[in-house]
Motif scaffolding. Structure first.
Motif, PDB file in Angstrom:
ATOM      1  N   SER A  92      -2.531  24.934  27.628  1.00 30.32           N
ATOM      2  CA  SER A  92      -3.419  26.084  27.421  1.00 30.32           C
ATOM      3  C   SER A  92      -2.909  27.285  28.212  1.00 30.32           C
ATOM      4  O   SER A  92      -3.195  28.426  27.884  1.00 30.32           O
ATOM      5  CB  SER A  92      -4.855  25.737  27.799  1.00 30.32           C
ATOM      6  N   ASP A  93      -2.125  27.017  29.239  1.00 28.25           N
ATOM      7  CA  ASP A  93      -1.461  28.064  30.001  1.00 28.25           C
ATOM      8  C   ASP A  93      -0.668  28.992  29.066  1.00 28.25           C
ATOM      9  O   ASP A  93      -0.763  30.218  29.129  1.00 28.25           O
ATOM     10  CB  ASP A  93      -0.498  27.359  30.970  1.00 28.25           C
ATOM     11  N   ASN A 167     -11.870  25.402  37.775  1.00 24.45           N
ATOM     12  CA  ASN A 167     -10.978  24.724  38.709  1.00 24.45           C
ATOM     13  C   ASN A 167     -10.460  25.817  39.654  1.00 24.45           C
ATOM     14  O   ASN A 167      -9.994  26.828  39.136  1.00 24.45           O
ATOM     15  CB  ASN A 167      -9.832  24.092  37.909  1.00 24.45           C
ATOM     16  N   ASP A 198     -12.423  28.835  29.123  1.00 25.64           N
ATOM     17  CA  ASP A 198     -11.525  27.712  29.367  1.00 25.64           C
ATOM     18  C   ASP A 198     -12.346  26.427  29.511  1.00 25.64           C
ATOM     19  O   ASP A 198     -13.114  26.273  30.456  1.00 25.64           O
ATOM     20  CB  ASP A 198     -10.722  28.005  30.635  1.00 25.64           C
ATOM     21  N   TYR A 201     -11.899  20.966  31.000  1.00 27.72           N
ATOM     22  CA  TYR A 201     -12.550  19.739  31.476  1.00 27.72           C
ATOM     23  C   TYR A 201     -13.720  19.315  30.592  1.00 27.72           C
ATOM     24  O   TYR A 201     -14.552  18.506  31.006  1.00 27.72           O
ATOM     25  CB  TYR A 201     -13.018  19.929  32.930  1.00 27.72           C
ATOM     26  N   THR A 229      -7.210  21.497  26.278  1.00 25.03           N
ATOM     27  CA  THR A 229      -5.906  20.980  26.706  1.00 25.03           C
ATOM     28  C   THR A 229      -5.793  19.473  26.517  1.00 25.03           C
ATOM     29  O   THR A 229      -6.811  18.761  26.494  1.00 25.03           O
ATOM     30  CB  THR A 229      -5.655  21.330  28.190  1.00 25.03           C
ATOM     31  N   SER A 231      -3.866  17.979  28.752  1.00 20.61           N
ATOM     32  CA  SER A 231      -3.312  17.661  30.079  1.00 20.61           C
ATOM     33  C   SER A 231      -4.239  16.829  30.947  1.00 20.61           C
ATOM     34  O   SER A 231      -3.801  16.285  31.956  1.00 20.61           O
ATOM     35  CB  SER A 231      -2.986  18.950  30.835  1.00 20.61           C
ATOM     36  N   LYS A 232      -5.514  16.762  30.612  1.00 19.87           N
ATOM     37  CA  LYS A 232      -6.440  16.124  31.523  1.00 19.87           C
ATOM     38  C   LYS A 232      -6.855  14.742  30.996  1.00 19.87           C
ATOM     39  O   LYS A 232      -6.200  13.773  31.281  1.00 19.87           O
ATOM     40  CB  LYS A 232      -7.637  17.045  31.766  1.00 19.87           C
ATOM     41  N   ARG A 240       2.802  18.954  27.849  1.00 18.13           N
ATOM     42  CA  ARG A 240       2.507  20.365  27.634  1.00 18.13           C
ATOM     43  C   ARG A 240       1.963  20.657  26.235  1.00 18.13           C
ATOM     44  O   ARG A 240       2.674  21.172  25.359  1.00 18.13           O
ATOM     45  CB  ARG A 240       3.745  21.247  27.908  1.00 18.13           C
TER      46      ARG A 240
END
Ligand SMILES: *Cc1c(COP(=O)(O)O)cnc(C)c1O
Length: 378
Positions: A92-93, A167, A198, A201, A229, A231-232, A240
Motif C-alpha cells: 500500500s506504500d 500505526n 488506511d 489492520y 495490504t 503485508s499483515k 509487497r
C-alpha cells in the motif's frame, strides 16, 4: 560542481526499518533471536500462497500481468468492490506514492496527525509536498477537528490521511467521528480534497464502531481511497502487495502513472492464493487475539501504561513502566535477543511498539521485560 537534487530531496530523512534478525545475531553473537518489531504475521506466510509461488516460478521468464487480472477478480469478489475500482501496487506504500504523484505537485500540502504512519509523510516529502500535522488527542487518537481546521485554513491542501487504526499508536476513531470528518472534508473547496483511509489492520479489527471499508467506499465515493495490504494478516510483507479501492474515475490517472510491471508474478499469485486461505487467516486472528490477552494481562498487572489497540501490536509507555526511554528498553532487550520497535522517530521517545508474536514469542518477550524491570528496579 555536480548536479544537486531539489531541496525537498536533500532534506529527506532515510526510512529506518525494524532491525533485522540477522543483524542482531551478528552484533550480539546470539543464535535465537525473535523479532516483534514490524507487525509481521508471526505464523509466517500463508501456506497456500507459498504453494502458489512455487508452482508458478517456472513462468518467471514472462512479464507479469500488468492488469493483475486474476488478483483483481479475486479481491473484487471477496471485498465486494468492482474490479475497476481497484489500484494495485507493491504494497500500500506504493499505492500511496502513486496517488500522490498523480494528484499533487511540489509546493502542495497535505494534512494528517502527529504520529500518523510514517510512510505517508515520506511519500509526500519525496514529491515536495509539505505535510501539516495536527497534534494527537490526549487519548492517542487523531484529532479530526484539528485536522479539519488545517485543511480549511490552508488553500494548498489537496490530500488528507487517516489510518484507522493507526500505526504505531494502534488507536482509532469511531464511525460517527469519521463520517463527520469525511462529510466536512467533502465540503472544503468544492470537494477537491482527497482522503486516504488506511485500513492496513482491518482484518484484525474487533470494534464494530470502526466503519467498514465498504461503507466508506459507497457513501464517500469519489472523495476517499481506502488502502488495504497483504503485508499483515496474509503474512506477505516480503512479497509487497497492496491496493487502493475507490472510484474508478479517481484511480484512472493513477493507472497511467504506476509502472505497469511493478507487481511481480510470484507476488500476484501469492496474494491471490492468500486471499482464499481462510484457515490461515482464522488461525492468524486467533493467535493475535490470544497474544493480545496475554500482553494486556502482563502490562496491566505490572502497571505499564499502553494505548488501546485494534491491530496486531501494542504501544507501551516505557518511561512510566521502566523509567527508561523506548530506545533504552529496545537496546537492552536486543542483548537478550528480542527486537522491539522504538518510536522516537514519531516524536514519541517514551514509547515502544511491540508486535504480537506466537505464544512462545510473547512469553519469552514478557520474561525479558520482567527481568529488565527487576534488574533496573526504580
Ligand atoms: C504495515 C502498514 C501498511 C502496509 O504497508 P505495505 O506497503 O502494504 O507493506 C500500511 N499502512 C499502515 C498503517 C501499516 O502499519
Amino acid at each position: 560542481m555536480r548536479l544537486r537534487p531539489p531541496k525537498y530531496i536533500e532534506n529527506l530523512a532515510p526510512y529506518r526499518p525494524g532491525k533485522p534478525i540477522e543483524e542482531v545475531q551478528r552484533e550480539f553473537g546470539l543464535k535465537d533471536v525473535i523479532k516483534l518489531a514490524s507487525n509481521e504475521n508471526p505464523l509466517g506466510p500463508s501456506p497456500l500462497a507459498m504453494e502458489a509461488v512455487q508452482k508458478h516460478l517456472k513462468e518467471s521468464h514472462r512479464y507479469p500481468d500488468a492488469t493483475a487480472h486474476r488478483l483483481r477478480k479475486a479481491v473484487s469478489q471477496k471485498e465486494r468492490v468492482s474490479e475497476a475500482d481497484l489500484l494495485f501496487g507493491c504494497g500500500s506504500d506504493h499505492v500511496m506514492d502513486v496517488l500522490i504523484r498523480s494528484y499533487l505537485s511540489p509546493g502542495d500540502q497535505s494534512v494528517t496527525s502527529h504520529a500518523a504512519f510514517v510512510a505517508f509523510r515520506v511519500n509526500c516529502n519525496v514529491q515536495g509536498v509539505e505535510v501539516l500535522e495536527a497534534p494527537l488527542l490526549e487519548s492517542g487518537s487523531f484529532d479530526l477537528d484539528a485536522m479539519l481546521e488545517l485543511i480549511r485554513a490552508n488553500e494548498r491542501v489537496k490530500l488528507t490521511y487517516l489510518a484507522n487504526p493507526n500505526n504505531p499508536t494502534g488507536t482509532h476513531r469511531d464511525r460517527k467521528d469519521v463520517r463527520k470528518f469525511l462529510d466536512a472534508v467533502r465540503q472544503v473547496r468544492g470537494g477537491t480534497v482527497l482522503t486516504i483511509m488506511d485500513y492496513a489492520y482491518w482484518e484484525y479489527v474487533t470494534d464494530s464502531e470502526i466503519p467498514e471499508p465498504q461503507e466508506i467506499l459507497s457513501d464517500y465515493r469519489g472523495s476517499v481511497v481506502v488502502l488495504r495490504t497483504f503485508s499483515k494478516v496474509y503474512g506477505l510483507g516480503g512479497m509487497r502487495v497492496g491496493y487502493g479501492a475507490g472510484d474508478a474515475a479517481l484511480l484512472e490517472p493513477c493507472q497511467r502513472v504506476r509502472q505497469p510491471f511493478s507487481l511481480n508474478h510470484p507476488a500476484l499469485v501469492a496474494a491471490e492464493a492468500a486471499l482464499h486461505d481462510q484457515a490461515f487467516v482464522d488461525e492468524s486472528l486467533k493467535v493475535n487475539a490470544i497474544g493480545l490477552v496475554k500482553w494486556r494481562y502482563y502490562l496491566g498487572e505490572s502497571g505499564i501504561p499502553f494505548m488501546p489497540t485494534q491491530g496486531n501490536f501494542l504501544l507501551i509507555n516505557t518511561q512510566a513502566g521502566f523509567g527508561k526511554s523506548g530506545n533504552e528498553v529496545f537496546e537492552l532487550c536486543l542483548k537478550s535477543g528480542v527486537i522491539f520497535r522504538p518510536v522516537g522517530n514519531y516524536g514519541m521517545p517514551d514509547w515502544l511498539r511491540v508486535s504480537v508474536g506466537t505464544p512462545a514469542e510473547n512469553e519469552r518477550a514478557i520474561e525479558v521485560l520482567k527481568a529488565l524491570r527487576k534488574a533496573h528496579a526504580h
